[in-house]
Design a protein around this motif. Structure first.
Motif, PDB file in Angstrom:
ATOM      1  N   ALA A   1       0.835  -1.216   0.000  1.00  0.00           N
ATOM      2  CA  ALA A   1       0.000   0.000   0.000  1.00  0.00           C
ATOM      3  C   ALA A   1       0.868   1.265   0.000  1.00  0.00           C
ATOM      4  O   ALA A   1       0.355   2.372   0.133  1.00  0.00           O
ATOM      5  N   ARG A   2       2.164   1.082  -0.126  1.00  0.00           N
ATOM      6  CA  ARG A   2       3.138   2.185  -0.186  1.00  0.00           C
ATOM      7  C   ARG A   2       3.152   3.062   1.057  1.00  0.00           C
ATOM      8  O   ARG A   2       3.450   4.250   0.985  1.00  0.00           O
ATOM      9  N   ALA A   3       2.803   2.478   2.182  1.00  0.00           N
ATOM     10  CA  ALA A   3       2.884   3.231   3.441  1.00  0.00           C
ATOM     11  C   ALA A   3       4.335   3.188   3.915  1.00  0.00           C
ATOM     12  O   ALA A   3       4.982   2.138   3.852  1.00  0.00           O
ATOM     13  N   VAL A   4       4.834   4.326   4.360  1.00  0.00           N
ATOM     14  CA  VAL A   4       6.235   4.410   4.804  1.00  0.00           C
ATOM     15  C   VAL A   4       6.274   4.181   6.314  1.00  0.00           C
ATOM     16  O   VAL A   4       5.448   4.730   7.050  1.00  0.00           O
ATOM     17  N   LEU A   5       7.234   3.380   6.772  1.00  0.00           N
ATOM     18  CA  LEU A   5       7.384   3.107   8.202  1.00  0.00           C
ATOM     19  C   LEU A   5       8.715   3.680   8.666  1.00  0.00           C
ATOM     20  O   LEU A   5       9.754   3.416   8.046  1.00  0.00           O
ATOM     21  N   ARG A   6       8.679   4.458   9.740  1.00  0.00           N
ATOM     22  CA  ARG A   6       9.921   5.012  10.280  1.00  0.00           C
ATOM     23  C   ARG A   6       9.971   4.712  11.772  1.00  0.00           C
ATOM     24  O   ARG A   6       9.065   5.104  12.521  1.00  0.00           O
ATOM     25  N   LEU A   7      11.036   4.017  12.170  1.00  0.00           N
ATOM     26  CA  LEU A   7      11.141   3.577  13.573  1.00  0.00           C
ATOM     27  C   LEU A   7      12.163   4.426  14.323  1.00  0.00           C
ATOM     28  O   LEU A   7      12.953   5.143  13.714  1.00  0.00           O
ATOM     29  N   GLY A   8      12.139   4.320  15.644  1.00  0.00           N
ATOM     30  CA  GLY A   8      13.101   5.040  16.474  1.00  0.00           C
ATOM     31  C   GLY A   8      12.893   6.552  16.408  1.00  0.00           C
ATOM     32  O   GLY A   8      13.836   7.324  16.553  1.00  0.00           O
ATOM     33  N   VAL A   9      11.648   6.963  16.186  1.00  0.00           N
ATOM     34  CA  VAL A   9      11.347   8.401  16.054  1.00  0.00           C
ATOM     35  C   VAL A   9      10.731   8.923  17.352  1.00  0.00           C
ATOM     36  O   VAL A   9       9.723   8.395  17.819  1.00  0.00           O
ATOM     37  N   GLN A  10      11.340   9.942  17.923  1.00  0.00           N
ATOM     38  CA  GLN A  10      10.796  10.546  19.153  1.00  0.00           C
ATOM     39  C   GLN A  10       9.919  11.733  18.770  1.00  0.00           C
ATOM     40  O   GLN A  10      10.392  12.677  18.150  1.00  0.00           O
ATOM     41  N   VAL A  11       8.669  11.661  19.157  1.00  0.00           N
ATOM     42  CA  VAL A  11       7.753  12.778  18.881  1.00  0.00           C
ATOM     43  C   VAL A  11       7.928  13.822  19.976  1.00  0.00           C
ATOM     44  O   VAL A  11       7.860  13.512  21.161  1.00  0.00           O
ATOM     45  N   GLN A  12       8.161  15.064  19.567  1.00  0.00           N
ATOM     46  CA  GLN A  12       8.336  16.138  20.557  1.00  0.00           C
ATOM     47  C   GLN A  12       7.058  16.914  20.797  1.00  0.00           C
ATOM     48  O   GLN A  12       6.736  17.266  21.921  1.00  0.00           O
ATOM     49  N   SER A  13       6.326  17.171  19.726  1.00  0.00           N
ATOM     50  CA  SER A  13       5.064  17.898  19.907  1.00  0.00           C
ATOM     51  C   SER A  13       4.158  17.652  18.711  1.00  0.00           C
ATOM     52  O   SER A  13       4.605  17.224  17.643  1.00  0.00           O
ATOM     53  N   VAL A  14       2.886  17.930  18.935  1.00  0.00           N
ATOM     54  CA  VAL A  14       1.876  17.817  17.874  1.00  0.00           C
ATOM     55  C   VAL A  14       1.095  19.117  17.890  1.00  0.00           C
ATOM     56  O   VAL A  14       0.655  19.557  18.959  1.00  0.00           O
ATOM     57  N   ASP A  15       0.939  19.751  16.734  1.00  0.00           N
ATOM     58  CA  ASP A  15       0.175  21.000  16.690  1.00  0.00           C
ATOM     59  C   ASP A  15      -0.793  20.998  15.524  1.00  0.00           C
ATOM     60  O   ASP A  15      -0.538  20.377  14.496  1.00  0.00           O
ATOM     61  N   LYS A  16      -1.868  21.720  15.696  1.00  0.00           N
ATOM     62  CA  LYS A  16      -2.847  21.882  14.614  1.00  0.00           C
ATOM     63  C   LYS A  16      -2.317  22.977  13.698  1.00  0.00           C
ATOM     64  O   LYS A  16      -1.761  23.971  14.174  1.00  0.00           O
ATOM     65  N   THR A  17      -2.451  22.769  12.399  1.00  0.00           N
ATOM     66  CA  THR A  17      -2.087  23.805  11.428  1.00  0.00           C
ATOM     67  C   THR A  17      -3.342  24.118  10.605  1.00  0.00           C
ATOM     68  O   THR A  17      -4.320  23.361  10.691  1.00  0.00           O
ATOM     69  N   PRO A  18      -3.332  25.153   9.796  1.00  0.00           N
ATOM     70  CA  PRO A  18      -4.548  25.445   9.007  1.00  0.00           C
ATOM     71  C   PRO A  18      -4.950  24.269   8.116  1.00  0.00           C
ATOM     72  O   PRO A  18      -6.125  24.033   7.879  1.00  0.00           O
ATOM     73  N   SER A  19      -3.955  23.487   7.626  1.00  0.00           N
ATOM     74  CA  SER A  19      -4.313  22.418   6.687  1.00  0.00           C
ATOM     75  C   SER A  19      -4.261  21.024   7.318  1.00  0.00           C
ATOM     76  O   SER A  19      -4.426  20.035   6.625  1.00  0.00           O
ATOM     77  N   GLY A  20      -3.973  20.934   8.584  1.00  0.00           N
ATOM     78  CA  GLY A  20      -3.896  19.598   9.205  1.00  0.00           C
ATOM     79  C   GLY A  20      -3.145  19.639  10.514  1.00  0.00           C
ATOM     80  O   GLY A  20      -3.519  20.372  11.434  1.00  0.00           O
ATOM     81  N   PHE A  21      -2.051  18.864  10.568  1.00  0.00           N
ATOM     82  CA  PHE A  21      -1.292  18.730  11.817  1.00  0.00           C
ATOM     83  C   PHE A  21       0.195  18.761  11.514  1.00  0.00           C
ATOM     84  O   PHE A  21       0.634  18.296  10.455  1.00  0.00           O
ATOM     85  N   ARG A  22       0.944  19.297  12.461  1.00  0.00           N
ATOM     86  CA  ARG A  22       2.411  19.256  12.350  1.00  0.00           C
ATOM     87  C   ARG A  22       2.950  18.459  13.527  1.00  0.00           C
ATOM     88  O   ARG A  22       2.629  18.742  14.687  1.00  0.00           O
ATOM     89  N   VAL A  23       3.748  17.439  13.188  1.00  0.00           N
ATOM     90  CA  VAL A  23       4.368  16.617  14.218  1.00  0.00           C
ATOM     91  C   VAL A  23       5.847  16.972  14.245  1.00  0.00           C
ATOM     92  O   VAL A  23       6.544  16.823  13.224  1.00  0.00           O
ATOM     93  N   ALA A  24       6.302  17.480  15.396  1.00  0.00           N
ATOM     94  CA  ALA A  24       7.728  17.795  15.515  1.00  0.00           C
ATOM     95  C   ALA A  24       8.417  16.574  16.110  1.00  0.00           C
ATOM     96  O   ALA A  24       7.990  16.050  17.151  1.00  0.00           O
ATOM     97  N   THR A  25       9.457  16.106  15.431  1.00  0.00           N
ATOM     98  CA  THR A  25      10.223  14.961  15.952  1.00  0.00           C
ATOM     99  C   THR A  25      11.677  15.403  16.111  1.00  0.00           C
ATOM    100  O   THR A  25      12.076  16.449  15.585  1.00  0.00           O
ATOM    101  N   ALA A  26      12.445  14.550  16.792  1.00  0.00           N
ATOM    102  CA  ALA A  26      13.858  14.865  16.987  1.00  0.00           C
ATOM    103  C   ALA A  26      14.569  14.965  15.639  1.00  0.00           C
ATOM    104  O   ALA A  26      15.612  15.608  15.524  1.00  0.00           O
ATOM    105  N   ASP A  27      13.983  14.339  14.582  1.00  0.00           N
ATOM    106  CA  ASP A  27      14.633  14.334  13.265  1.00  0.00           C
ATOM    107  C   ASP A  27      14.047  15.347  12.296  1.00  0.00           C
ATOM    108  O   ASP A  27      14.437  15.380  11.130  1.00  0.00           O
ATOM    109  N   GLY A  28      13.056  16.097  12.725  1.00  0.00           N
ATOM    110  CA  GLY A  28      12.488  17.103  11.815  1.00  0.00           C
ATOM    111  C   GLY A  28      10.980  17.169  11.906  1.00  0.00           C
ATOM    112  O   GLY A  28      10.350  16.456  12.678  1.00  0.00           O
TER     113      GLY A  28
END
Ligand code: FDA
Length: 394
Positions: free
Chosen positions: A122-149
């Motif tokens: 289904a072409r879903a991308v999996l990324r492991l070892g990712v630390q989520v720092q914050s989640v915020d609402k944006t005008p078009s959806g959500f922004r997830v801040a991680t240690a990697d970007g």
């Protein structure tokens, strides 16, 4: 610059992977992130390494929730047969162990491999070892801040599970996100968990550690008939794990041993045939010997021969075996609980899609939602069904 996806899923467990497969199949660009180093760790350890992946009897009555109707839509949308079809398409051999519980013949890892292969297709991308720092609402959806970007998604699916087994990375993350978006929570507590006894009770049962026996375990009006195991810490075994989801501090659990056996009639027959037999010996033909000894001692009838015992004494002795009342001191807690009861209040979610009613684009699936199944494959069925439902629309 943030990476752009249509659907960002936090949690590569059963529910998150299922949501990813379904959203990916619809052509959505999907990213699944997880702080663990491997996906589906709970699947791997489940069912003693063979994953009790569903229960053919899974229906709303086998789930606890403040709103018992909430789970109906998702469970009807994705059934145990749907998952069996998927498993069979991947050539995974399975069997029914007992009570509708389906297990892999070989290894739980087959289920993880199956989900990963479906995600890839289904072409879903999996990324492991990712630390989520914050989640915020944006005008078009959500922004997830991680240690990697930064990662932007039009939809955000929270599939990070509950609090059970913190050693495996369970964090309660989903509840914090719910609170951040002002969604109500139903108080959480460990469920499907061994119950503990106080030191005096443990002392009195110390000779019984390791004894397993079939029983009806009862808390209030709820009853489960399965094995009870007496341990060095208290009570375990499937019947006790089941009833632990209903038990509350201070309450009793009542064990009816030898369900569907008329033990008083059997002891009276033994008295007729062999009146010199000691009570514990006759009882030991039907119950584990240490347990028979324990009941005879507790009743002050140890070494009494059957011939000495009146019908009344036998009846009252057997009533104690049929209604053994124990007041647990507590539970082993999240350290060993298989699941978390309570969670994101279903009032805040759409039962068809798992989307937060007041926060378009935000979804909660799996164990973090206030839907908790019985022991026996029900919790995975909820993870598949709720993940599927969100994946159809996110
Ligand atoms: P799950 O916990 O599986 O996945 C959540 C994922 O989110 C994890 O990969 C975790 O690393 C990740 N995560 C958490 N916090 C995060 C964060 N802050 N950032 C990024 N990622 C984060 N059920 C059943 O039906 N049959 C069975 O045989 C068993 N057996 C069993 C055995 C044992 C020992 C346990 C503990 C549990 C079971 N269960 C079970 C229950 C079953 O495992 C459980 O209901 C499901 O795994 C729940 O699936 P979820 O996808 O909701 O959460």
């Amino acid at each position: 610059m943030a990476e752009q996806y249509d659907v960002v899923i936090i949690g590569a467990g059963a529910a998150g992977m299922m949501a990813a497969i379904e959203a990916g199949k619809r052509g959505r660009r999907v990213l699944v992130i997880d702080h663990a180093r491997a996906p589906g760790e709970k699947i791997r350890i489940s069912g003693g390494g063979r994953c009790n992946f569903t229960n053919i009897h899974a229906g709303p009555k086998s789930f606890l929730s403040a709103n018992p109707h909430f789970c109906k839509s998702a469970l009807a949308r994705y059934t145990p047969q749907d998952f069996i079809t998927l498993v069979e398409r991947h050539g995974i051999a399975w069997h029914e162990k007992t009570l509708g519980q389906l297990f892999c013949d070989d290894s739980a890892k087959d289920i993880i491999r199956m989900l990963l292969s479906e995600m890839k297709e289904a072409r879903a991308v999996l990324r492991l070892g990712v630390q989520v720092q914050s989640v915020d609402k944006t005008p078009s959806g959500f922004r997830v801040a991680t240690a990697d970007g930064m990662i932007d998604g039009s939809a955000l699916v929270i599939a990070s599970g509950g609090k059970s087994i913190p050693k495996m990375g369970a964090t309660g993350f989903a509840y914090r996100i719910a609170e951040q978006f002002s969604l109500p929570l139903v108080e959480t507590r460990p469920a499907l968990v061994p119950l503990t006894l106080d030191p005096a009770q443990l002392e009195s049962l110390s000779a019984l550690a390791g004894v397993a026996v079939d029983a009806e375990a009862r808390s209030g009006k709820t009853v489960f008939e399965e094995a009870v195991l007496i341990t060095h810490r208290g009570l375990s075994g499937p019947a006790v794990l089941q009833i632990s989801s209903y038990w509350r501090e201070g309450g009793d659990i009542r064990l009816g041993l030898l369900p569907r056996v008329d033990i008083a009639a059997l002891l009276k027959a033994a008295r007729r045939d062999n009146g010199r037999q000691a009570l514990q010996t006759a009882l030991g033909e039907h119950l584990p010997k240490r347990l028979a000894q324990f009941f005879a001692e507790t009743a002050g009838l140890i070494n009494r021969s059957l011939a000495d015992l009146s019908d009344k004494v036998i009846d009252s002795f057997c009533a104690g075996i049929k209604d053994w009342t124990i007041t647990p001191a507590g539970s082993e807690g999240y350290r060993t609980a298989e699941v978390t009861l309570g969670g994101v209040d279903t009032k805040a979610l759409d039962s068809r899609t798992m989307q937060a009613r007041e926060v378009p684009g935000l979804y909660f699936v799996g164990e973090c939602v206030d839907v908790t199944g019985w022991l026996g494959g029900y919790n995975f069925q909820w993870a598949w069904a709720s993940g599927f439902s969100a994946g159809q629309v996110a």
